[in-house]
Motif scaffolding. Sequence first.
Motif, PDB file in Angstrom:
ATOM      1  N   TYR A 173       0.832  -1.158  -0.120  1.00  0.00           N
ATOM      2  CA  TYR A 173      -0.235  -0.118  -0.016  1.00  0.00           C
ATOM      3  C   TYR A 173       0.815   1.177  -0.052  1.00  0.00           C
ATOM      4  CZ  TYR A 173      -2.567  -3.887   2.138  1.00  0.00           C
ATOM      5  OH  TYR A 173      -2.906  -5.043   2.469  1.00  0.00           O
ATOM      6  N   ALA A 174       0.981   2.164  -0.991  1.00  0.00           N
ATOM      7  CA  ALA A 174       1.743   3.278  -1.391  1.00  0.00           C
ATOM      8  C   ALA A 174       1.093   4.387  -0.300  1.00  0.00           C
ATOM      9  CB  ALA A 174       1.846   3.460  -2.585  1.00  0.00           C
ATOM     10  N   PRO A 175       1.980   4.914   0.315  1.00  0.00           N
ATOM     11  CA  PRO A 175       1.625   5.992   1.438  1.00  0.00           C
ATOM     12  C   PRO A 175       0.949   7.161   0.303  1.00  0.00           C
ATOM     13  CG  PRO A 175       3.501   5.134   2.292  1.00  0.00           C
ATOM     14  CD  PRO A 175       3.326   4.616   0.814  1.00  0.00           C
ATOM     15  N   SER A 176       1.729   7.379  -0.868  1.00  0.00           N
ATOM     16  CA  SER A 176       1.528   8.703  -1.570  1.00  0.00           C
ATOM     17  C   SER A 176      -0.166   8.565  -2.093  1.00  0.00           C
ATOM     18  CB  SER A 176       2.440   8.639  -2.777  1.00  0.00           C
ATOM     19  OG  SER A 176       2.247   7.604  -3.565  1.00  0.00           O
ATOM     20  N   GLN A 177      -0.617   7.188  -2.291  1.00  0.00           N
ATOM     21  CA  GLN A 177      -1.819   7.400  -2.757  1.00  0.00           C
ATOM     22  C   GLN A 177      -2.943   7.534  -1.690  1.00  0.00           C
ATOM     23  OE1 GLN A 177      -2.432   3.397  -5.165  1.00  0.00           O
ATOM     24  NE2 GLN A 177      -0.213   3.695  -5.777  1.00  0.00           N
ATOM     25  N   SER A 178      -2.680   7.267  -0.521  1.00  0.00           N
ATOM     26  CA  SER A 178      -3.439   7.309   0.582  1.00  0.00           C
ATOM     27  C   SER A 178      -3.665   8.767   0.849  1.00  0.00           C
ATOM     28  CB  SER A 178      -2.910   6.397   1.898  1.00  0.00           C
ATOM     29  OG  SER A 178      -3.783   7.015   2.887  1.00  0.00           O
ATOM     30  N   ILE A 179      -2.404   9.381   0.993  1.00  0.00           N
ATOM     31  CA  ILE A 179      -2.522  10.898   1.292  1.00  0.00           C
ATOM     32  C   ILE A 179      -3.306  11.696   0.042  1.00  0.00           C
ATOM     33  CG2 ILE A 179      -1.071  12.940   1.310  1.00  0.00           C
ATOM     34  CD1 ILE A 179       0.983  11.240   2.597  1.00  0.00           C
ATOM     35  N   ALA A 180      -2.980  11.286  -1.203  1.00  0.00           N
ATOM     36  CA  ALA A 180      -3.784  12.187  -2.183  1.00  0.00           C
ATOM     37  C   ALA A 180      -5.267  11.800  -2.019  1.00  0.00           C
ATOM     38  CB  ALA A 180      -3.089  11.589  -3.524  1.00  0.00           C
ATOM     39  N   ARG A 181      -5.611  10.674  -1.732  1.00  0.00           N
ATOM     40  CA  ARG A 181      -7.000  10.222  -1.747  1.00  0.00           C
ATOM     41  C   ARG A 181      -7.741  10.913  -0.512  1.00  0.00           C
ATOM     42  NH1 ARG A 181     -12.125   9.366  -2.174  1.00  0.00           N
ATOM     43  NH2 ARG A 181     -13.043   7.269  -2.248  1.00  0.00           N
ATOM     44  N   VAL A 183      -6.843  13.755   0.940  1.00  0.00           N
ATOM     45  CA  VAL A 183      -6.707  15.128   0.740  1.00  0.00           C
ATOM     46  C   VAL A 183      -7.957  15.483  -0.364  1.00  0.00           C
ATOM     47  CG1 VAL A 183      -5.509  16.949  -0.417  1.00  0.00           C
ATOM     48  CG2 VAL A 183      -4.473  15.532   1.346  1.00  0.00           C
ATOM     49  N   THR A 184      -8.134  14.739  -1.514  1.00  0.00           N
ATOM     50  CA  THR A 184      -9.045  15.169  -2.437  1.00  0.00           C
ATOM     51  C   THR A 184     -10.435  14.912  -1.818  1.00  0.00           C
ATOM     52  OG1 THR A 184      -7.318  14.249  -4.208  1.00  0.00           O
ATOM     53  CG2 THR A 184     -10.030  14.528  -4.732  1.00  0.00           C
ATOM     54  N   PHE A 185     -10.398  14.106  -0.989  1.00  0.00           N
ATOM     55  CA  PHE A 185     -11.809  13.844  -0.391  1.00  0.00           C
ATOM     56  C   PHE A 185     -12.171  15.103   0.622  1.00  0.00           C
ATOM     57  CE2 PHE A 185     -14.252  12.509   3.407  1.00  0.00           C
ATOM     58  CZ  PHE A 185     -15.552  12.369   2.649  1.00  0.00           C
ATOM     59  N   ALA A 186     -11.312  15.526   1.379  1.00  0.00           N
ATOM     60  CA  ALA A 186     -11.359  16.679   2.303  1.00  0.00           C
ATOM     61  C   ALA A 186     -11.714  17.808   1.280  1.00  0.00           C
ATOM     62  CB  ALA A 186     -10.096  16.793   3.155  1.00  0.00           C
ATOM     63  N   ARG A 187     -11.068  18.118   0.544  1.00  0.00           N
ATOM     64  CA  ARG A 187     -11.283  19.314  -0.373  1.00  0.00           C
ATOM     65  C   ARG A 187     -12.681  19.245  -0.840  1.00  0.00           C
ATOM     66  NH1 ARG A 187     -12.073  23.296  -1.445  1.00  0.00           N
ATOM     67  NH2 ARG A 187     -11.327  24.889  -2.905  1.00  0.00           N
ATOM     68  N   SER A 188     -13.168  18.203  -1.323  1.00  0.00           N
ATOM     69  CA  SER A 188     -14.531  17.879  -1.625  1.00  0.00           C
ATOM     70  C   SER A 188     -15.652  18.410  -0.896  1.00  0.00           C
ATOM     71  CB  SER A 188     -14.738  16.622  -2.453  1.00  0.00           C
ATOM     72  OG  SER A 188     -15.012  15.682  -1.309  1.00  0.00           O
ATOM     73  N   GLN A 189     -15.375  18.258   0.583  1.00  0.00           N
ATOM     74  CA  GLN A 189     -16.116  18.463   1.748  1.00  0.00           C
ATOM     75  C   GLN A 189     -15.981  19.798   2.264  1.00  0.00           C
ATOM     76  OE1 GLN A 189     -18.351  15.889   2.687  1.00  0.00           O
ATOM     77  NE2 GLN A 189     -17.478  15.172   0.518  1.00  0.00           N
ATOM     78  N   PHE A 248      -6.820  26.293  10.718  1.00  0.00           N
ATOM     79  CA  PHE A 248      -6.933  25.566   9.372  1.00  0.00           C
ATOM     80  C   PHE A 248      -8.086  24.689   9.534  1.00  0.00           C
ATOM     81  CE2 PHE A 248      -4.741  23.651  12.829  1.00  0.00           C
ATOM     82  CZ  PHE A 248      -3.632  24.358  13.247  1.00  0.00           C
ATOM     83  N   ASP A 249      -8.413  23.998   8.595  1.00  0.00           N
ATOM     84  CA  ASP A 249      -9.524  23.256   8.214  1.00  0.00           C
ATOM     85  C   ASP A 249      -9.307  21.756   8.560  1.00  0.00           C
ATOM     86  OD1 ASP A 249     -11.164  25.636   7.423  1.00  0.00           O
ATOM     87  OD2 ASP A 249     -10.373  25.375   5.301  1.00  0.00           O
ATOM     88  N   ALA A 250      -8.146  21.478   8.147  1.00  0.00           N
ATOM     89  CA  ALA A 250      -7.789  20.021   8.181  1.00  0.00           C
ATOM     90  C   ALA A 250      -6.365  19.809   8.487  1.00  0.00           C
ATOM     91  CB  ALA A 250      -8.330  19.068   7.192  1.00  0.00           C
ATOM     92  N   VAL A 251      -5.858  18.997   9.157  1.00  0.00           N
ATOM     93  CA  VAL A 251      -4.579  18.569   9.336  1.00  0.00           C
ATOM     94  C   VAL A 251      -4.149  17.213   9.184  1.00  0.00           C
ATOM     95  CG1 VAL A 251      -2.489  18.784  11.171  1.00  0.00           C
ATOM     96  CG2 VAL A 251      -4.025  20.516  11.266  1.00  0.00           C
ATOM     97  N   LEU A 252      -3.260  16.996   8.326  1.00  0.00           N
ATOM     98  CA  LEU A 252      -2.522  15.644   8.073  1.00  0.00           C
ATOM     99  C   LEU A 252      -1.618  15.360   9.165  1.00  0.00           C
ATOM    100  CD1 LEU A 252      -2.398  13.220   6.078  1.00  0.00           C
ATOM    101  CD2 LEU A 252      -0.317  14.188   5.048  1.00  0.00           C
ATOM    102  N   ILE A 253      -1.841  14.103   9.763  1.00  0.00           N
ATOM    103  CA  ILE A 253      -0.681  13.660  10.753  1.00  0.00           C
ATOM    104  C   ILE A 253       0.006  12.439  10.101  1.00  0.00           C
ATOM    105  CG2 ILE A 253      -0.286  13.247  12.937  1.00  0.00           C
ATOM    106  CD1 ILE A 253      -2.468  14.722  14.038  1.00  0.00           C
ATOM    107  N   ALA A 254       1.073  12.567   9.449  1.00  0.00           N
ATOM    108  CA  ALA A 254       1.573  11.374   9.041  1.00  0.00           C
ATOM    109  C   ALA A 254       2.423  10.365   9.891  1.00  0.00           C
ATOM    110  CB  ALA A 254       2.405  11.734   7.701  1.00  0.00           C
ATOM    111  N   ASP A 255       1.365   9.669  10.500  1.00  0.00           N
ATOM    112  CA  ASP A 255       1.912   8.908  11.738  1.00  0.00           C
ATOM    113  C   ASP A 255       1.148   8.033  12.127  1.00  0.00           C
ATOM    114  OD1 ASP A 255       3.816   7.933  13.680  1.00  0.00           O
ATOM    115  OD2 ASP A 255       4.645   9.901  14.045  1.00  0.00           O
ATOM    116  N   GLY A 256       1.327   7.114  13.229  1.00  0.00           N
ATOM    117  CA  GLY A 256       0.487   6.160  13.762  1.00  0.00           C
ATOM    118  C   GLY A 256      -0.734   6.946  14.628  1.00  0.00           C
ATOM    119  N   SER A 257      -1.527   6.108  15.082  1.00  0.00           N
ATOM    120  CA  SER A 257      -2.851   6.669  15.713  1.00  0.00           C
ATOM    121  C   SER A 257      -2.429   7.166  16.854  1.00  0.00           C
ATOM    122  CB  SER A 257      -3.809   5.721  15.856  1.00  0.00           C
ATOM    123  OG  SER A 257      -3.616   4.421  16.760  1.00  0.00           O
TER     124      SER A 257
END
Length: 401
Positions: A173-181, A183-189, A248-257
């Motif tokens: 599972y490539a991290p880049s695809q997860s992040i892009a997906r 982000v795109t969803f968040a923008r749509s919201q 800010f509206d949303a923050v990506l945390i690129a780490d574990g839960s």
Amino acid sequence: MAESKRGPQLARAVSKGLALAGAILLSACATVVPRGPAPAPDRPAVQKPRPSRGDAGGVIAGVPQDAERNRVALLVPLSGSNAGVGRSIANATQLALLDARSQQVRITNYDTAGGAAAAANRAIAEGAQVILGPLLADDVRAVAPIARRAGVPVISFSNDVSLGGNGTYVLGYAPSQSIARVVTFARSQGVTNFGGLVPNALYGSRASSVFLRAVEQAGGRVVSLQTYDRAPAAVTQAVMRMNKDAPFDAVLIADGSATAAAAAPLLRRASPSTRVLGTELWNSDRAVATQAALNGAWFASVPDNLYRQYAQNYRARFNAAPYRLSSLGYDAVLLVVRISRDWRVGSAFPQSRLRDADGFAGIDGAFRFGRDGVAERALEVQEVRGGTTVTVSPAPTRFDD
């Protein structure tokens, strides 16, 4: 599972895949399974399944004696510190063969704990025509040139996209695809202003680049991007720096839960309504749904609906819960079984078939290999909600060419 999809709808491919390995749907009621690994068995050998359906090709250690089936090598750690996940993947490949009832493929297991290069050399010397694995990026680097010289493709379980190409395929599972997906969803919201918290490591560096590009392409704006070390107070300090740029509206945390849950309350002090975004790491994190601070958080991952049914089947046969990554082994075998219909015994593996533009359907959803050898996946977006996760944006039913 890996059933070839030749129609325009990936949903049809999933249906075909289920028909091929119908045992995965023996029960219509899916149970909730642990996201993390089950305790590793004490014995180093792969668990033998309970008797079911007779011999379906089999998985053996050593030189396969059956010269009438295509030979596939599975390279995973079967001893040492990573033996638990390796054995779970090996069990999954056996389950896939049994479910597919394949009479054209035989899989031989090779332990990479004693050296991945040695395992690859042995596999090729014993007639392997395609290699599934290895699991670890360093092992893939050791195996790839050996396999390339022999003309044997490698379908690895790593998620390091830099390893793809020249006969090596990245199924992880490539991290880049997860992040892009996500982000795109968040923008749509309606999310416009994004923040990012990333660790000072290779994963964080790659996540930062993908995040910045994804936000730009989605038409959003990165308000703040902060990095942190692994020191105890480092995340807190990074959040304090970030809060100076609030709101800010949303923050990506690129780490574990656990890290995300520690940072979330601090972020909301400056931006009470901020939405926390996670990465693919959360899909295999068994604690993500139990972190109250992450309630409402979004993350993109492979779909879990078929995995839950697979896990139920796995438990019934091996009396243990599978590691989350074991589905990679299952899907890899079903992919090979599908291709084996057009693979004459004794001939080279038809590597061009891996590049089917329409893709394949598996337990982890639809996927296809790009020119870079990396599996492009159709991902869903899940939300942490009330101690569980729910799908808020289903995986796409087709790839955008």
